[in-house]
Design a protein around this motif. Sequence first.
Motif, PDB file in Angstrom:
ATOM      1  N   GLN A  70      -4.449   9.081   9.057  1.00  0.00           N
ATOM      2  CA  GLN A  70      -3.159   8.406   8.907  1.00  0.00           C
ATOM      3  C   GLN A  70      -3.299   7.314   7.846  1.00  0.00           C
ATOM      4  O   GLN A  70      -4.391   6.773   7.641  1.00  0.00           O
ATOM      5  N   PRO A  71      -2.201   6.967   7.137  1.00  0.00           N
ATOM      6  CA  PRO A  71      -2.293   5.904   6.128  1.00  0.00           C
ATOM      7  C   PRO A  71      -2.893   4.622   6.701  1.00  0.00           C
ATOM      8  O   PRO A  71      -2.543   4.197   7.808  1.00  0.00           O
ATOM      9  N   GLY A  72      -3.821   4.045   5.957  1.00  0.00           N
ATOM     10  CA  GLY A  72      -4.379   2.756   6.343  1.00  0.00           C
ATOM     11  C   GLY A  72      -5.406   2.787   7.451  1.00  0.00           C
ATOM     12  O   GLY A  72      -5.787   1.721   7.964  1.00  0.00           O
ATOM     13  N   ILE A 124       0.399   7.648   1.278  1.00  0.00           N
ATOM     14  CA  ILE A 124      -0.970   7.786   0.758  1.00  0.00           C
ATOM     15  C   ILE A 124      -1.880   8.017   1.952  1.00  0.00           C
ATOM     16  O   ILE A 124      -2.077   7.119   2.779  1.00  0.00           O
ATOM     17  N   TYR A 125      -2.415   9.222   2.068  1.00  0.00           N
ATOM     18  CA  TYR A 125      -3.214   9.614   3.218  1.00  0.00           C
ATOM     19  C   TYR A 125      -4.688   9.686   2.781  1.00  0.00           C
ATOM     20  O   TYR A 125      -5.059  10.557   2.002  1.00  0.00           O
ATOM     21  N   PRO A 132     -22.848   9.785   8.836  1.00  0.00           N
ATOM     22  CA  PRO A 132     -23.314   8.380   8.864  1.00  0.00           C
ATOM     23  C   PRO A 132     -23.814   7.896   7.506  1.00  0.00           C
ATOM     24  O   PRO A 132     -24.659   8.528   6.870  1.00  0.00           O
ATOM     25  N   GLY A 133     -23.246   6.772   7.087  1.00  0.00           N
ATOM     26  CA  GLY A 133     -23.648   6.162   5.826  1.00  0.00           C
ATOM     27  C   GLY A 133     -22.821   6.597   4.638  1.00  0.00           C
ATOM     28  O   GLY A 133     -22.944   6.021   3.554  1.00  0.00           O
ATOM     29  N   HIS A 134     -21.945   7.592   4.799  1.00  0.00           N
ATOM     30  CA  HIS A 134     -21.178   8.096   3.654  1.00  0.00           C
ATOM     31  C   HIS A 134     -19.788   7.454   3.550  1.00  0.00           C
ATOM     32  O   HIS A 134     -19.219   7.376   2.470  1.00  0.00           O
ATOM     33  N   GLY A 135     -19.225   7.048   4.676  1.00  0.00           N
ATOM     34  CA  GLY A 135     -17.807   6.669   4.734  1.00  0.00           C
ATOM     35  C   GLY A 135     -17.425   5.496   3.858  1.00  0.00           C
ATOM     36  O   GLY A 135     -16.272   5.370   3.452  1.00  0.00           O
ATOM     37  N   ALA A 136     -18.386   4.612   3.553  1.00  0.00           N
ATOM     38  CA  ALA A 136     -18.048   3.420   2.770  1.00  0.00           C
ATOM     39  C   ALA A 136     -17.820   3.737   1.303  1.00  0.00           C
ATOM     40  O   ALA A 136     -17.184   2.957   0.588  1.00  0.00           O
ATOM     41  N   VAL A 137     -18.346   4.860   0.824  1.00  0.00           N
ATOM     42  CA  VAL A 137     -18.253   5.152  -0.609  1.00  0.00           C
ATOM     43  C   VAL A 137     -17.664   6.527  -0.913  1.00  0.00           C
ATOM     44  O   VAL A 137     -17.192   6.763  -2.035  1.00  0.00           O
ATOM     45  N   MET A 138     -17.720   7.439   0.065  1.00  0.00           N
ATOM     46  CA  MET A 138     -17.300   8.810  -0.223  1.00  0.00           C
ATOM     47  C   MET A 138     -15.911   9.040   0.367  1.00  0.00           C
ATOM     48  O   MET A 138     -15.764   9.474   1.509  1.00  0.00           O
ATOM     49  N   TYR A 139     -14.910   8.688  -0.410  1.00  0.00           N
ATOM     50  CA  TYR A 139     -13.540   8.826   0.067  1.00  0.00           C
ATOM     51  C   TYR A 139     -12.585   8.996  -1.101  1.00  0.00           C
ATOM     52  O   TYR A 139     -12.955   8.835  -2.274  1.00  0.00           O
ATOM     53  N   GLY A 140     -11.353   9.321  -0.790  1.00  0.00           N
ATOM     54  CA  GLY A 140     -10.306   9.482  -1.794  1.00  0.00           C
ATOM     55  C   GLY A 140      -8.947   9.387  -1.125  1.00  0.00           C
ATOM     56  O   GLY A 140      -8.835   8.932   0.027  1.00  0.00           O
ATOM     57  N   ALA A 141      -7.915   9.812  -1.824  1.00  0.00           N
ATOM     58  CA  ALA A 141      -6.547   9.657  -1.304  1.00  0.00           C
ATOM     59  C   ALA A 141      -5.719  10.890  -1.633  1.00  0.00           C
ATOM     60  O   ALA A 141      -5.725  11.353  -2.777  1.00  0.00           O
ATOM     61  N   MET A 142      -5.052  11.416  -0.622  1.00  0.00           N
ATOM     62  CA  MET A 142      -4.064  12.477  -0.846  1.00  0.00           C
ATOM     63  C   MET A 142      -2.682  11.826  -0.919  1.00  0.00           C
ATOM     64  O   MET A 142      -2.204  11.250   0.058  1.00  0.00           O
ATOM     65  N   TYR A 143      -2.067  11.916  -2.083  1.00  0.00           N
ATOM     66  CA  TYR A 143      -0.715  11.400  -2.252  1.00  0.00           C
ATOM     67  C   TYR A 143       0.281  12.486  -1.840  1.00  0.00           C
ATOM     68  O   TYR A 143       0.288  13.571  -2.435  1.00  0.00           O
ATOM     69  N   VAL A 144       1.073  12.201  -0.847  1.00  0.00           N
ATOM     70  CA  VAL A 144       2.140  13.107  -0.446  1.00  0.00           C
ATOM     71  C   VAL A 144       3.420  12.570  -1.077  1.00  0.00           C
ATOM     72  O   VAL A 144       4.002  11.583  -0.620  1.00  0.00           O
ATOM     73  N   THR A 145       3.806  13.188  -2.175  1.00  0.00           N
ATOM     74  CA  THR A 145       4.896  12.631  -2.967  1.00  0.00           C
ATOM     75  C   THR A 145       5.415  13.664  -3.957  1.00  0.00           C
ATOM     76  O   THR A 145       4.708  14.609  -4.310  1.00  0.00           O
ATOM     77  N   MET A 358       3.012  -3.746   5.878  1.00  0.00           N
ATOM     78  CA  MET A 358       1.609  -3.488   5.587  1.00  0.00           C
ATOM     79  C   MET A 358       0.837  -3.014   6.812  1.00  0.00           C
ATOM     80  O   MET A 358      -0.191  -2.363   6.682  1.00  0.00           O
ATOM     81  N   SER A 359       1.329  -3.332   8.019  1.00  0.00           N
ATOM     82  CA  SER A 359       0.634  -2.859   9.222  1.00  0.00           C
ATOM     83  C   SER A 359       0.798  -1.363   9.410  1.00  0.00           C
ATOM     84  O   SER A 359       0.079  -0.738  10.175  1.00  0.00           O
ATOM     85  N   GLU A 360       1.791  -0.763   8.707  1.00  0.00           N
ATOM     86  CA  GLU A 360       2.023   0.676   8.813  1.00  0.00           C
ATOM     87  C   GLU A 360       1.265   1.435   7.743  1.00  0.00           C
ATOM     88  O   GLU A 360       1.350   2.655   7.665  1.00  0.00           O
ATOM     89  N   ILE A 361       0.527   0.710   6.880  1.00  0.00           N
ATOM     90  CA  ILE A 361      -0.146   1.373   5.764  1.00  0.00           C
ATOM     91  C   ILE A 361      -1.641   1.531   6.055  1.00  0.00           C
ATOM     92  O   ILE A 361      -2.263   0.654   6.590  1.00  0.00           O
TER      93      ILE A 361
END
Length: 361
Positions: A70-72, A124-125, A132-145, A358-361
């Motif tokens: 979910q966003p955020g 922005i999802y 373990p150990g990957h989540g802090a750097v291995m990420y991206g964003a799917m824009y639903v738009t 911002m609490s919904e993001i």
Amino acid sequence: MLLRAILSFLVIFFSTLLTAFAQTDTVRITLKAISGLQYDQVRLSVPPAVWVELTLMNTDEMPHNWIMTQPGTREDVVGMSLELAKQGSTDYVPESDKVLQAIPLILPEEKYTISFQAPQQEGIYPYVCTYPGHGAVMYGAMYVTNNQLPPLATDENVPASRRDDENVAEEKPPKHPYPDILPAMYRTFMPNCGPAGIAVGLLGDISYCWDAGQCRLRYVWKGGFIDLEQHWSGKGKELAEIVGMVFYRDSTEFPFRVGEDQEIPTVEFLGYEMKNRYPTFKYRLNDVEVTERIVPAFETPGIKRMLTFSGLDQPLWFIKGQDDVLYYSNQGEWEDEKTLRLSPEEAQEFIITITENMSEI
């Protein structure tokens, strides 16, 4: 027996129909897990509600998974995954309503495909590897738009190290004949607006669309202004393209009511004046003259609608146009969750602030 046979036929018929629909409208994406704890693409873009077929290929020497949240909530999901690791879990996919889609852990040289329907709600999802150990750097964003993405260099939804990545396919910049200097205003054909659209770009990367034909704010977006390349290179009838993400749309029949809260007023556009590059729109609702000047809120992505109503001798009503944003008015009282009531004196001059929640993001 006959009823059961009919029901079975209908189930098969509609399943086949839905499958065929899904296949014809499917967006197919291949995402690679690559060395350096990265996905090869840090941004994906799909229209709302489209069917997506996503394949994750692991070309790295380590195991990886893929979770869309979910966003955020990316960091929350990473935290829950770390707790799973302490409990001896081997897939690191937490059971949570914050997890929307997931590809389980796959080993090097493996691939895995899932199909799902993109969210109905634009947004922005995030997606992330929760090994373990990957989540802090291995990420991206799917824009639903349906719109263009904001510039990669300023996109805080992707790792900072990837914002100037030459290997990431970047969106082409708008081919304006000269740079936009904000605030700026164009009278042009805008999506989801009548033919008398006005696009206004504000400081703070906030922009809005105002419909002069219906005398109303249509929507607000953040992250850029508009791309008029198609409009200028065509016959002048093409729609402008929005650059950024729409976060507010007025879904009401009309946001203001005069006297009776159920009666939609007649409207008449009277023009606009420019001051410090910001337009002030003038229009008439029934016999009441209105001015509206919109400026950025700055502290949070949003706008301030500065309004005056002259000649009003009845209450004025304002109806919220969208639920998941925040509203504030310096005059009047909220009668319920959607309706603001102002006396004629209060409506002479007031400000309605609309910002992202911002609490919904």
